[in-house]
Scaffold this active site. Structure first.
Site, PDB file in Angstrom:
ATOM      1  N   GLY A 199      -8.502  -8.775 182.578  1.00  0.00           N
ATOM      2  CA  GLY A 199      -8.425  -9.318 183.928  1.00  0.00           C
ATOM      3  C   GLY A 199      -7.277  -8.733 184.722  1.00  0.00           C
ATOM      4  O   GLY A 199      -6.475  -7.950 184.203  1.00  0.00           O
ATOM      5  N   GLY A 210      -3.856  -8.817 187.569  1.00  0.00           N
ATOM      6  CA  GLY A 210      -2.666  -9.569 187.920  1.00  0.00           C
ATOM      7  C   GLY A 210      -1.675  -9.760 186.780  1.00  0.00           C
ATOM      8  O   GLY A 210      -1.811  -9.216 185.686  1.00  0.00           O
ATOM      9  N   CYS A 252      -6.668  -6.782 176.576  1.00  0.00           N
ATOM     10  CA  CYS A 252      -5.928  -6.462 177.800  1.00  0.00           C
ATOM     11  C   CYS A 252      -5.150  -7.671 178.332  1.00  0.00           C
ATOM     12  O   CYS A 252      -4.147  -8.051 177.744  1.00  0.00           O
ATOM     13  CB  CYS A 252      -6.879  -5.872 178.839  1.00  0.00           C
ATOM     14  SG  CYS A 252      -6.064  -4.685 179.932  1.00  0.00           S
ATOM     15  N   LEU A 253      -5.583  -8.296 179.414  1.00  0.00           N
ATOM     16  CA  LEU A 253      -4.890  -9.491 179.902  1.00  0.00           C
ATOM     17  C   LEU A 253      -4.908 -10.577 178.832  1.00  0.00           C
ATOM     18  O   LEU A 253      -3.929 -11.318 178.664  1.00  0.00           O
ATOM     19  CB  LEU A 253      -5.532  -9.997 181.198  1.00  0.00           C
ATOM     20  CG  LEU A 253      -4.840 -11.169 181.908  1.00  0.00           C
ATOM     21  CD1 LEU A 253      -3.408 -10.821 182.302  1.00  0.00           C
ATOM     22  CD2 LEU A 253      -5.637 -11.594 183.150  1.00  0.00           C
ATOM     23  N   GLN A 296      -2.081  -9.996 176.515  1.00  0.00           N
ATOM     24  CA  GLN A 296      -0.814 -10.440 177.080  1.00  0.00           C
ATOM     25  C   GLN A 296      -0.694 -11.963 177.012  1.00  0.00           C
ATOM     26  O   GLN A 296       0.388 -12.497 176.724  1.00  0.00           O
ATOM     27  CB  GLN A 296      -0.694  -9.940 178.516  1.00  0.00           C
ATOM     28  CG  GLN A 296      -0.653  -8.422 178.628  1.00  0.00           C
ATOM     29  CD  GLN A 296      -1.070  -7.913 179.986  1.00  0.00           C
ATOM     30  OE1 GLN A 296      -1.152  -8.661 180.962  1.00  0.00           O
ATOM     31  NE2 GLN A 296      -1.366  -6.611 180.076  1.00  0.00           N
ATOM     32  N   GLY A 346      -1.289  -2.771 184.070  1.00  0.00           N
ATOM     33  CA  GLY A 346      -0.010  -2.539 184.716  1.00  0.00           C
ATOM     34  C   GLY A 346       1.099  -3.396 184.145  1.00  0.00           C
ATOM     35  O   GLY A 346       2.238  -3.327 184.612  1.00  0.00           O
ATOM     36  N   HIS A 406      -9.147  -1.072 175.914  1.00  0.00           N
ATOM     37  CA  HIS A 406     -10.529  -1.532 176.065  1.00  0.00           C
ATOM     38  C   HIS A 406     -11.459  -0.928 175.010  1.00  0.00           C
ATOM     39  O   HIS A 406     -12.004   0.156 175.204  1.00  0.00           O
ATOM     40  CB  HIS A 406     -11.042  -1.196 177.466  1.00  0.00           C
ATOM     41  CG  HIS A 406     -10.448  -2.047 178.530  1.00  0.00           C
ATOM     42  ND1 HIS A 406     -11.021  -3.223 178.951  1.00  0.00           N
ATOM     43  CD2 HIS A 406      -9.312  -1.917 179.240  1.00  0.00           C
ATOM     44  CE1 HIS A 406     -10.273  -3.779 179.885  1.00  0.00           C
ATOM     45  NE2 HIS A 406      -9.225  -3.004 180.083  1.00  0.00           N
ATOM     46  N   GLU A 408     -14.392  -1.811 174.358  1.00  0.00           N
ATOM     47  CA  GLU A 408     -15.754  -1.741 174.894  1.00  0.00           C
ATOM     48  C   GLU A 408     -15.943  -0.529 175.786  1.00  0.00           C
ATOM     49  O   GLU A 408     -17.078  -0.203 176.184  1.00  0.00           O
ATOM     50  CB  GLU A 408     -16.084  -3.013 175.663  1.00  0.00           C
ATOM     51  CG  GLU A 408     -15.619  -3.067 177.108  1.00  0.00           C
ATOM     52  CD  GLU A 408     -14.114  -3.209 177.286  1.00  0.00           C
ATOM     53  OE1 GLU A 408     -13.623  -3.028 178.416  1.00  0.00           O
ATOM     54  OE2 GLU A 408     -13.414  -3.495 176.281  1.00  0.00           O
TER      55      GLU A 408
END
Length: 374
Positions: free
Chosen positions: A230, A232, A258-259, A262, A302, A344, A346
């Protein structure tokens, strides 16, 4: 030809630097967001529709964009998620037999502003030296001061919660309801190909909104839990972090990408930080520390987790490292079936070196089910 109607356009960075280009098609207007770049040679349609890119102005480093058109099956979400497109050469015509539309028409249907004829090599070099920052692309080339004022009001990505902007509003199902395994997935920006990969491994998935409760996810009686990718900053996602803590306490199988990676780190007290300019491309080298094998991976992030804190954590093991900058790219809990990666597996777009991670998730579920029965 449509491209003859192009208007002058510019990119204005938050520090006042300006790059010039031309608007794609006859479109006018402005688009704001954090400027970032992706080094992938192909896969632009999947990149543009990836929810992880929400709120970002995408610079494509490949010199030609649009040359193979678009295909309705090559999307990772409903509609385009990037805030705007910046490229060198925009191809108005395409030659791929499998394409069903031009990229120009695809962008127009999604009301996306794009500018071309930009010196993207110089722009990317500038971002690499000075870091990702907010920017605006606009056809208002004679209103620099007005654009500067508007740009100054755009919130910084650091501390910005965006998962709520891309998450599903209502739960939905994906896959075969008679599948062997049931997965509760938290959607904080999920890509469709993640769901496809799980469904291909005999999973029936129920996808929940970003603010779903543990009881919501438990009501599905899942065999495992998933935390999606995701956009942000992960730190404002207090609900997802608390939810993850409870799943960990349950000892249930959990996989994050990913997100989601985190969020899992934050749930374990490991901090995250905004990177200088992030990792975005489809050829990033990863070392699997468990096997000693290298992987070429698709990446888009990021933010990253604090490697030193992860190494010092008594319950955490770092499983993967990014070979370019040695950032932590994967972790697992030592005594629980819980793990995550920063990249990722996938792909879509990208190589398939890391798809084994979905198999690891299924293996964890099988083992947990066996242990629970006995």
């Amino acid at each position: 030809m449509k491209y003859q109607k192009r208007k002058k356009a510019l990119i204005l960075l938050a520090d006042g630097t300006i790059f010039h280009g031309k608007a794609v098609g006859g479109k006018e207007g402005s688009a704001f967001g954090e400027v970032c770049f992706n080094t992938g040679m192909t896969g632009y349609q999947e990149i543009f529709t990836d929810p992880s890119y929400y709120g970002q102005l995408m610079v494509t480093t490949n010199a030609h964009i649009g040359n193979y058109g678009t295909n309705k099956d090559e999307v990772e979400s409903e509609g385009i998620k990037i805030a705007g497109l910046i490229c060198r050469n925009f191809s108005y015509q395409y030659s791929r037999p499998a394409a069903d539309d031009s990229l120009e028409d695809f962008l127009d249907r999604n009301n996306l502003l794009a500018i071309s004829d930009v010196d993207t090599r110089a722009l990317v070099s500038y971002i690499r030296d000075n870091g990702a920052m907010n920017a605006v692309i606009s056809t208002r080339v004679d209103d620099i001061e007005g654009l500067k004022k508007e740009l100054a009001a755009v919130p910084d990505m650091n501390g910005l919660e965006l998962a709520s902007k891309v998450s599903t509003k209502e739960p939905y199902f994906f896959g075969n309801e008679n599948a062997t395994y049931k997965i509760s997935a938290l959607d904080i920006g999920i890509k469709k190909n993640i769901l496809r990969n799980l469904a291909e491994r005999d999973c029936y998935i129920k996808v929940f909104p970003y603010d779903a409760s543990l009881s919501d996810l438990e009501a599905f009686e899942p065999d495992g839990y998933f935390l999606s990718n995701g956009p942000g900053d992960p730190q404002p996602l207090s609900n997802a972090i608390d939810l993850t803590k409870h799943i960990i306490e349950k000892g249930a199988p959990l996989f994050g990408i990913c997100l989601g990676h985190q969020v899992l780190a934050l749930a374990n007290g490991i901090s995250t930080y905004k990177m200088h300019h992030g990792h975005r491309g489809i050829n990033h080298p990863i070392m699997n520390l468990l096997t000693g094998k290298g992987e070429i991976t698709s990446q888009n992030h990021g933010f990253a987790i604090n490697r030193e804190e992860a190494e010092a954590h008594p319950d955490i093991e770092i499983t993967h490292l990014h070979l370019n900058d040695k950032t932590a790219a994967g972790i697992r809990m030592k005594n629980k079936p819980v793990f995550s990666v920063q990249y990722h597996p996938e792909a879509s777009p990208g190589p398939h070196d890391a798809t084994y991670l979905f198999d690891t998730f299924i293996d964890n579920i099988k083992k947990h089910k066996t242990e629970t029965v006995h």
